[in-house]
Scaffold this motif. Sequence first.
Motif, PDB file in Angstrom:
ATOM      1  N   TYR B  80      99.429 -16.951  56.089  1.00 10.25           N
ATOM      2  CA  TYR B  80      99.174 -15.590  56.580  1.00 10.25           C
ATOM      3  C   TYR B  80      97.688 -15.291  56.722  1.00 10.25           C
ATOM      4  CZ  TYR B  80      99.195 -15.428  51.487  1.00 10.25           C
ATOM      5  OH  TYR B  80      98.985 -15.720  50.173  1.00 10.25           O
ATOM      6  N   ARG B  81      96.813 -16.274  56.288  1.00 11.26           N
ATOM      7  CA  ARG B  81      95.373 -16.082  56.512  1.00 11.26           C
ATOM      8  C   ARG B  81      94.961 -16.508  57.908  1.00 11.26           C
ATOM      9  NH1 ARG B  81      93.504 -17.781  50.673  1.00 11.26           N
ATOM     10  NH2 ARG B  81      93.061 -15.719  49.856  1.00 11.26           N
ATOM     11  N   HIS B  82      95.880 -17.080  58.643  1.00 10.71           N
ATOM     12  CA  HIS B  82      95.530 -17.578  59.981  1.00 10.71           C
ATOM     13  C   HIS B  82      96.226 -16.750  61.053  1.00 10.71           C
ATOM     14  CE1 HIS B  82      93.597 -21.083  58.182  1.00 10.71           C
ATOM     15  NE2 HIS B  82      94.585 -21.028  57.282  1.00 10.71           N
ATOM     16  N   PRO B  83      95.541 -16.432  62.115  1.00 10.06           N
ATOM     17  CA  PRO B  83      96.100 -15.513  63.114  1.00 10.06           C
ATOM     18  C   PRO B  83      97.394 -16.023  63.762  1.00 10.06           C
ATOM     19  CG  PRO B  83      94.045 -16.502  63.885  1.00 10.06           C
ATOM     20  CD  PRO B  83      94.178 -16.856  62.446  1.00 10.06           C
ATOM     21  N   THR B  84      97.546 -17.345  63.797  1.00  5.11           N
ATOM     22  CA  THR B  84      98.739 -17.871  64.469  1.00  5.11           C
ATOM     23  C   THR B  84     100.011 -17.596  63.656  1.00  5.11           C
ATOM     24  OG1 THR B  84      98.178 -19.942  63.391  1.00  5.11           O
ATOM     25  CG2 THR B  84      97.603 -19.747  65.720  1.00  5.11           C
ATOM     26  N   PHE B  85      99.848 -17.070  62.425  1.00  2.00           N
ATOM     27  CA  PHE B  85     100.998 -16.763  61.569  1.00  2.00           C
ATOM     28  C   PHE B  85     101.825 -15.608  62.167  1.00  2.00           C
ATOM     29  CE2 PHE B  85     102.724 -14.397  57.864  1.00  2.00           C
ATOM     30  CZ  PHE B  85     103.508 -15.403  57.310  1.00  2.00           C
ATOM     31  N   TYR B  86     101.183 -14.784  62.957  1.00  2.00           N
ATOM     32  CA  TYR B  86     101.806 -13.527  63.391  1.00  2.00           C
ATOM     33  C   TYR B  86     102.339 -13.621  64.809  1.00  2.00           C
ATOM     34  CZ  TYR B  86      99.316 -12.263  59.232  1.00  2.00           C
ATOM     35  OH  TYR B  86      98.876 -12.248  57.945  1.00  2.00           O
ATOM     36  N   GLU B  87     103.551 -13.141  64.984  1.00  2.00           N
ATOM     37  CA  GLU B  87     104.138 -13.136  66.320  1.00  2.00           C
ATOM     38  C   GLU B  87     103.917 -11.788  66.975  1.00  2.00           C
ATOM     39  OE1 GLU B  87     108.128 -14.565  66.874  1.00  2.00           O
ATOM     40  OE2 GLU B  87     107.769 -16.087  65.323  1.00  2.00           O
ATOM     41  N   ILE B  88     103.412 -11.856  68.168  1.00  2.00           N
ATOM     42  CA  ILE B  88     103.090 -10.631  68.906  1.00  2.00           C
ATOM     43  C   ILE B  88     103.862 -10.707  70.221  1.00  2.00           C
ATOM     44  CG2 ILE B  88     101.221  -9.360  70.029  1.00  2.00           C
ATOM     45  CD1 ILE B  88     100.883  -9.413  67.029  1.00  2.00           C
ATOM     46  N   PRO B  89     104.504  -9.657  70.644  1.00  2.00           N
ATOM     47  CA  PRO B  89     105.253  -9.714  71.906  1.00  2.00           C
ATOM     48  C   PRO B  89     104.352 -10.105  73.078  1.00  2.00           C
ATOM     49  CG  PRO B  89     105.622  -7.635  70.763  1.00  2.00           C
ATOM     50  CD  PRO B  89     104.564  -8.356  70.001  1.00  2.00           C
ATOM     51  N   ASP B  90     104.921 -10.839  74.033  1.00  2.00           N
ATOM     52  CA  ASP B  90     104.162 -11.199  75.236  1.00  2.00           C
ATOM     53  C   ASP B  90     103.639  -9.935  75.898  1.00  2.00           C
ATOM     54  OD1 ASP B  90     104.858 -13.720  74.704  1.00  2.00           O
ATOM     55  OD2 ASP B  90     106.373 -13.911  76.283  1.00  2.00           O
ATOM     56  N   GLY B  91     102.481 -10.038  76.472  1.00  2.00           N
ATOM     57  CA  GLY B  91     101.983  -8.910  77.243  1.00  2.00           C
ATOM     58  C   GLY B  91     101.056  -7.997  76.453  1.00  2.00           C
ATOM     59  N   VAL B  92     101.063  -8.101  75.108  1.00  2.00           N
ATOM     60  CA  VAL B  92     100.129  -7.278  74.340  1.00  2.00           C
ATOM     61  C   VAL B  92      98.750  -7.924  74.399  1.00  2.00           C
ATOM     62  CG1 VAL B  92      99.557  -6.336  72.069  1.00  2.00           C
ATOM     63  CG2 VAL B  92     101.943  -6.502  72.806  1.00  2.00           C
ATOM     64  N   LYS B  93      97.761  -7.161  74.813  1.00  2.00           N
ATOM     65  CA  LYS B  93      96.441  -7.758  75.024  1.00  2.00           C
ATOM     66  C   LYS B  93      95.435  -7.380  73.946  1.00  2.00           C
ATOM     67  CE  LYS B  93      97.013  -8.204  79.970  1.00  2.00           C
ATOM     68  NZ  LYS B  93      96.870  -7.502  81.247  1.00  2.00           N
ATOM     69  N   HIS B  94      94.322  -8.066  73.965  1.00  2.00           N
ATOM     70  CA  HIS B  94      93.186  -7.790  73.074  1.00  2.00           C
ATOM     71  C   HIS B  94      93.558  -7.866  71.606  1.00  2.00           C
ATOM     72  CE1 HIS B  94      91.152  -6.834  76.706  1.00  2.00           C
ATOM     73  NE2 HIS B  94      91.958  -5.823  76.977  1.00  2.00           N
ATOM     74  N   LEU B  95      94.470  -8.747  71.248  1.00  2.00           N
ATOM     75  CA  LEU B  95      94.806  -8.927  69.841  1.00  2.00           C
ATOM     76  C   LEU B  95      94.527 -10.359  69.411  1.00  2.00           C
ATOM     77  CD1 LEU B  95      98.080  -7.093  68.835  1.00  2.00           C
ATOM     78  CD2 LEU B  95      95.931  -7.155  67.567  1.00  2.00           C
TER      79      LEU B  95
END
Lengths: 330, 95, 239
Positions: B80-95
């Motif tokens: 959880y210290r790495h950003p790839t741990f988190y799933e973000i819906p397609d299309g969300v930008k600037h994250l």
Amino acid sequence: MATAAAHQTDTAGEDTATGGYERAFDAAVAAEERVEPRDWMPDAYRATLVRQMAQHAHSEIIGMQPEANWITRAPSLRRKAILMAKVQDEAGHGLYLYSAAETLGTSRDELLDKLHSGRQKYSSIFNYPTLTWADVGAIGWLVDGAAITNQVPLCRCSYGPYARAMVRICKEESFHQRQGYELLLALSRGTPEQHAMAQDAVDRWWWPSLMMFGPPDDESAHSAQSMTWKIKRHSNDELRQRFVDICVPQAASLGLTLPDPELRWNEERQRHDFGPIDWAEFRAVLKGNGPCNEQRLSQRRRAHEDGAWVREAAAAYAAKRTGRAEGERA
Amino acid sequence: MTDTDWPLWEVFVRSRRGLAHTHAGSLHAPDAEFALRNARDLYTRRGEGVSIWVVPSAAVTASSPDEKDPFFEPSADKPYRHPTFYEIPDGVKHL
Amino acid sequence: MSATTATTAALALGDDALVLSHRLGEWAGHAPVLEEEVALANIALDLLGQARVLLSSAGDEDELAYLREERAFTNLQLVEQPNGDFAHTIARQLYFSTYQHLLYERLAAGEGEFAGLAAKAVKEVAYHRDHAEQWTLRLGDGTDVSHARMRAACEALWRFTGEMFEPVPGLDVDTDALRTAWRESVDTVLRRATLTLPEGPDSGGWAAGAGRQGLHTESFGRMLAEMQHLHRSHPGASW
């Protein structure tokens, strides 16, 4: 990192755990992981590396001599600058390699002692004399060429500090071989006397350069173990063959011939066949009977001995200043 | 007295402004002033650096290989210290 | 400034740099410690670079370096002095690099012929001066042996220092001010090194202007013979 504390390997639990350590070490090396100074390593691996890095470092600093022999006589100011920069690089490369060896708990003084007393060797090629200006070119083209063929695989050597030193050295050496080739080309295309000078140098340096790859594989004492440990990546004969194949077309472009009547392309092997190497000469030079063994070693010893008072002065000055600083604090 | 008294120094070079100093190698010198100068001559003679640190090798404290597991393994189980741990819906930008 | 005085000055400065570079090049493979091999070669290479620019501004660099006779060289006698022991080399470096640094600072600040070259060279020379000063401190204030050697070297080379402050046609500098600044700087360094400024005469009894007039010391002829022989053995050849 070459810290005194950092080279000490923990010896706790040696008797019971060594087998386990050794299996882990072998597996790591087989998996192309790098070994770093504080890692556990077999004694023989450490000894092999120290010997090889020391010999390599000694070769760099003894190798300054045959070329430095021509700095004061370089025939143009451009050539003089190139040659000085090259000989300077060799001192630098010696320094990188001694530092790499020091990560294994030895000191440069100790290694220099062994060189000066003849207990450690340097590359036998430097026991041949540089008789004409063209020899500077032949050393660059053939001797540095052979060294680079040997050294490029060492950039992937299993021992991290050695591999890193070799990356730096190979990068810096890329100009060494080219300047030698360019120097010979200028001579080959120059006056008939210059051309003859170039051919004579190639005639004298060709065979000793082939000997730089070491004895044939079936006689090479340390090769098999070094290959398993990934200190060495290719066999002596394999690298020698690679070098011959590279040099043949380069010689043709230079307009010079290589002094081997048996040298010809073998269509079936897709490689060049070449004549037998005079291993008796190789062994004689290795044993100290080359044309310059005594001269090279005594110059090195003399430089070291003559410089002792300078090194002592700098150490004494540093000690006095530390003393003064402590005195002021107290 | 012999030249064993010239201690070993670790050399760190900043290759250009904006980058951190990185370990370049080591050398011998009688004192810090000469260590700096020798480092300049040896490690930056092809313009490799804009700034140099030298540190006596003896002043470096290193982690021991036996501590490797306690030192470095705990961080391996905290994805959880790495950003790839988190799933973000397609299309969300600037994250 | 006329073309000839500019050439005279370029040759004087160029010959200084060329000859000292050659002498320092003789150290290769003989230095007291490996780190110093690298340092001396750096200085030699800087000087050779300066020499090439200066000689090229006066003619063909190789013809000037390799085909002039001894009497046509106008370098200072100081820079042609044999290396001797390391203390002699350092004393020669201290005397010359202090002079060269002060001179190039002045030339770089001016608008003369050499301002551009001096502006680049002054950074290199500042480092040479620092190197010489650092070693002077260590040899002077090191051991009894090094102190004695450094003192002897400073004394031996002292008589070649006065020549640096003879006016050179084409160089627009106040040589008296240069001498004052030089003495002050060298005096400070020597004091810190527990040494003193030598008291003997700073020029030889015979030579008026000496090296700048093409009058050299005996070892210089042998140095040139070695430097020039290969080039001269192959007239017209390219290298």
